[in-house]
Design an enzyme around this catalytic site. Structure first.
Site, PDB file in Angstrom:
ATOM      1  CE  LYS A   1      -3.515  -0.735  -0.445  1.00  0.00           C
ATOM      2  NZ  LYS A   1      -4.146  -1.197  -1.723  1.00  0.00           N
ATOM      3  CB  THR A   2       4.177   2.216  -0.105  1.00  0.00           C
ATOM      4  OG1 THR A   2       4.849   1.125  -0.739  1.00  0.00           O
ATOM      5  CG2 THR A   2       4.006   1.940   1.382  1.00  0.00           C
ATOM      6  N   GLY A   3       2.525   2.079  -3.205  1.00  0.00           N
ATOM      7  CA  GLY A   3       2.712   2.414  -4.615  1.00  0.00           C
ATOM      8  C   GLY A   3       3.663   1.502  -5.344  1.00  0.00           C
TER       9      GLY A   3
ATOM     10  CB  SER B   1      -3.921   2.568   2.408  1.00  0.00           C
ATOM     11  OG  SER B   1      -4.065   2.032   1.114  1.00  0.00           O
TER      12      SER B   1
END
Length: 922
Positions: free
Chosen positions: A654-656, A756
């Site tokens: 969930k950080t890209g 997220s």
């Protein structure tokens, strides 16, 4: 000293009356006090102790040495009417320790095991502290500890002043024995350090071992103050013997044994003490120089202690002094016995030793085949060994294609083996002795094995022990999947062995592992190879072979390993029959000098015992075969060095990371892995034990072979698995296989990441996220009233955001120069700028402009990669929109991550890594 005595005599002559005599005695008392003070402060080396004060306060907590905070009980104390004797170190060591009468001290020492159970926490792994210096070669010592699976920490005496290790951990002693590689180190220790060590040993009932290494006769170290013992260095000795009354100390070594003749080296140290509590464990006689004519025959037979036990009656601390190093074989065994005794049995191993002798390559080769006389000698010697080791049989490995192909004598030998097949145990190689790693067709490999199976059946050779060995260890490690599958299909194999894991050398570091439900045991060499037919051709001849058996390499292998599988070859049992001689001498020597109980068992039983003893070895450690020449030579065809990634995108989730993978894939010189049926775009090889157990072949199969195409010569492989970042196992596993890889991690505000993940779980209809609010989840306790699924969700929300902990874990295996930290917020708002940094970090020969390759999609609300003029946005499960986080949760997470973020910032600055902008706002 002479001046003091002269002054006393002058006083005695000056005063002749009784009254004058009293004055004289008073004067003597004053002078004696001054003399004791002088000895106390000047006979031991004087050092500046101010530099170590802080370190010492941290290394050991000064508490009542008789009190245990864990049990609330006291050790046996002295009666109030007991006469207290000052410590041999006096006030100089800054201790108030007193010594009881000899009777009471012996009573306390008898209770030593009870004390140890009180002092040491049973959850602490027994550990030794090795104190050495840069001028001594410590590899023999540390290798002996490693070979016997004894955990240790090593420190250098020259750095003790500034880096003295902590001796305690949570009010529990860390070290069971403190080992000084040289008596000189112990002698020269800083006074306060010496006091600390003695206080620690007294408090925790730990022992001390000290070696005397290569010291000449002229050395100044004649006495180890303030202990009541003397030393003579640089001695030549003969006729060594083990004290027959030392059975209470010795565990492996058999008391009362001895041997006549000169000992190797002329740099022995012998010890002497008049106190009965100092007991010789080993004694020897001095070699008398030929020119010494005034020495009586009685003096020539005096025994001197080469290994001395201090029972601790003098100062409450047990010590063992060893008058040489481990190059003398008996010291190797006595060293293990010393550790066993001084650790009060906590570092003691069973006396049972299981041995197995494999004879490889039966029926194979043109030179060194067995004749019928060799076969009869093999049967006879097997009977001799089975009388000493009940149930012992040689295990013969066969390849059937060469059966009966030698000269007439060798043909008779083959027939004799087949006729007496029931006498031996048998295991299969390959029909034609082929190497399994050369096969890339499973059907052909199975067919080869089935021919060997049919041969065994035709010759009444029964293979009943579920054991097989691959020729040249090919396909075992590096593991060839189809070999393991074929073994199970044809032979029902459950056990094999290899000398190649994790590496061929050093021999003592070989380990076992389990792959595809087949147990792989470490195989030991015994210095006999296929060329060793004649004794005269063996290095050093008969004396050389005697050396490896009588205290040498093979002897130490059995001593240090509860289970030993020895590899020999058919030629070793032909001609001069070196194999028969070696194992007969080995068994005889072990049973003469030690209490070891030699045993044997089936390979399956031995493997089960091995992995019960070493459960940590069950999981294989996949290392880079391209870094080992031997492994590269037997690398299976389906595996290739160019199918290993050079870049790892670690995460966290969930950080890209998915977007970064998509952007990196746009570069013509970067190629990612193929999708996995189970984990999709992510391999998760290093973080998921289920996938890791599938092995290197499975991992490599998900990557293209980029080097085979000339146009791909500059192409670099990478993989992205967001579960790697916070995995406990991933850093070590990854470094073993990809130690040169570059790492990329993306960090966003950990509070945003936690929220997220919670929303991600809601989208996947996780009951815990649907039935509990975000605040309820992140603030959940570990109490019995909390549902386990809520605790699990809380951990997945919070734990990955402890960035400093996880970055530190990766940096403990990789250099900070190998890591790129990206700002996840910047990746979301300006991915083009981020990709410039990525290309620079990777050192790509070709730098591309991402301005036309990444376009913002207003509908999606995030940037998308462009391929062939069309946008290829991530699927709808990426970049979701969800309600803003509530203020209560924001405040909770702000406080929760405040210290972690502070640690992260300091870590990144210290390691010269990029600090994300969002971290600067905290």
């Amino acid at each position: 000293m002479d001046a003091i005595c002269s002054a006393i005599m002058r006083q005695a002559k000056r005063y002749g009356t009784p009254r004058s005599l009293k004055k004289t005695l008073l004067f003597v008392a004053v002078v004696s006090s001054v003399f004791v003070w002088y000895l106390s402060y000047h006979m031991l080396p004087s050092r500046n102790v101010s530099l170590v004060k802080d370190q010492l306060e941290k290394s050991i907590t000064v508490k009542d040495p008789l009190y245990s905070s864990q049990t609330g009980t006291r050790r046996a104390t002295l009666p109030t009417n007991t006469t207290r004797v000052p410590s041999p170190f006096g006030d100089r060591l800054g201790t108030n320790r007193s010594r009881a009468s000899e009777t009471l001290m012996k009573q306390n020492i008898t209770e030593r095991d009870t004390w140890t159970n009180v002092r040491f926490n049973k959850t602490v792994e027994p550990t030794i502290l090795v104190v050495t210096n840069q001028f001594l070669i410590s590899s023999d010592l540390t290798n002996a500890l490693k070979a016997n699976n004894i955990k240790f920490d090593k420190v250098y005496a020259s750095t003790l002043v500034t880096s003295w290790p902590a001796l305690e951990d949570n009010d529990t002693g860390k070290y069971f024995v403190i080992l000084f590689q040289s008596i000189v180190i112990l002698h020269d220790l800083n006074t306060e350090l010496l006091s600390t060590i003695y206080d620690y040993c007294y408090k925790y009932n730990a022992g001390i071992i000290a070696f005397s290494q290569q010291m000449s006769k002229t050395t100044k170290y004649k006495k180890l103050y303030p202990l009541p013992m003397t030393m003579e260095h640089g001695q030549s000795l003969r006729d060594i013997s083990v004290n027959p009354t030392a059975g209470d100390v010795l565990h492996i070594t058999k008391p009362g044994q001895g041997t006549r003749g000169s000992l190797p080296s002329s740099s022995w140290t012998v010890f002497k003490s008049d106190l009965p509590s100092y007991r010789p464990l080993v004694q020897a006689k001095k070699v008398t120089p030929a020119k010494s004519l005034n020495q009586t025959s009685q003096e020539k037979e005096i025994l001197y202690a080469t290994v001395l036990l201090d029972d601790g009656d003098y100062d409450g601390i047990q010590k063992i002094f060893i008058g040489n190093d481990l190059r003398f074989w008996l010291h190797y065994v006595l060293f293990l016995d010393s550790i066993s005794y001084l650790s009060h049995g906590l570092l003691r191993t069973s006396l049972d030793r299981y041995i197995q002798v494999d004879i490889d390559d039966v029926f194979v080769g043109k030179n060194g085949r067995l004749t019928h006389l060799d076969v009869q000698a093999l049967i006879n010697q097997q009977q001799v060994l089975s009388n000493k080791v009940p149930g012992f049989t040689f295990k013969l490995g066969f390849s059937g294609r060469s059966f009966g192909s030698g000269n007439e004598d060798e043909k008779k030998g083959d027939l004799a083996l087949a006729k007496n097949a029931h006498v031996f145990s048998w295991f299969p190689h390959m029909w034609g002795h082929a190497q399994a790693h050369t096969y890339d067709n499973r059907s052909k490999l199975v067919s080869e094995m089935k021919m060997n199976y049919q041969f065994a059946k035709s010759q009444n050779i029964t293979v009943y022990e579920s054991y097989a060995v691959a020729p040249h260890h090919s396909g075992v490690y590096p593991a060839h999947d189809m070999l393991y599958d074929a073994w199970k299909e044809v032979w029902g194999t459950k056990v094999t062995s290899t000398e190649e894991y994790p590496n061929l050398l050093p021999d003592w570091n070989r380990k076992g592992f389990i792959f595809k439900d087949i147990m792989v045991l470490p195989r030991k060499t015994c210095t006999l190879y296929t060329k060793n037919l004649l004794m005269s051709n063996y290095t050093g001849g008969k004396s050389g072979l005697d050396g490896v058996v009588r205290g040498g390499e093979v002897f130490k292998t059995v001593i240090s390993n509860p289970i030993s599988v020895f590899m020999t070859h058919m030629p070793n049992y032909a001609r001069d029959r070196l194999g028969l001689y070696l194992f007969d001498e080995l068994v005889t020597f072990i049973q003469r000098w030690t209490n070891i109980k030699l045993k044997t068992a089936s390979p399956v039983k031995m493997a089960q015992m091995y992995f019960e003893r070493h459960p940590e070895e069950r999981e294989p450690k996949w290392m880079n075969p391209c870094s080992d020449k031997r492994h590269l030579q037997i690398l299976p065809k389906l595996q290739s060095c160019d199918r290993l990634p050079q870049i790892l995108v670690l995460g966290p989730q969930k950080t890209g990371t998915a977007a970064l993978r998509a952007f990196m894939s746009l570069h013509p010189n970067l190629a990612s892995n193929y999708p996995s049926k189970e984990s999709f775009e992510e391999m998760q090889f290093f973080s998921n034990s289920k996938y890791y157990a599938r092995g290197l072949e499975w991992y490599m199969s998900h990557f293209p072979q980029v080097r085979h195409n000339p146009t791909d010569k500059d192409r670099i492989l990478f993989e992205k698995s967001a579960t790697y970042f916070d995995s406990e196992n991933a850093p070590k596993r990854a470094h073993l296989l990809l130690h040169k890889a570059k790492l990329i991690t993306i960090l966003i505000d950990p509070a945003k990441r936690a929220y997220s993940w919670y929303q991600h779980e809601r989208a996947h209809e996780n009951p815990a996220s649907l039935n509990y609010t975000f605040y309820d989840v992140i603030s959940a306790s570990d109490g019995p009233g909390t549902h386990p699924k809520v605790v699990s969700l809380r951990n997945r929300c919070l734990n990955p955001g402890m960035y400093a902990k996880h970055v530190s874990s990766w940096l403990s295996h990789y250099s900070s120069k190998k890591m790129l930290v990206l700002d996840g917020e910047l990746l979301k708002t300006d991915p083009v700028a981020v990709m410039v940094k990525v290309q620079q970090f990777l050192g790509l020969k070709r730098q591309i402009d991402y301005k036309d390759k990444i376009i913002f999609d207003k509908t999606k609300g995030f940037y998308c990669p462009v391929k062939s003029g069309r946008k290829h946005c991530l699927p709808k499960n990426k970049g979701r929109s969800y309600p803003p986080m509530d203020d209560k949760s924001k405040e909770f997470l702000r406080q929760f991550y405040q210290n972690y973020n502070f640690q992260l910032r300091n870590l990144l600055i210290k390691k010269h890594l990029h600090t994300p902008q969002w971290l600067g706002k905290d």
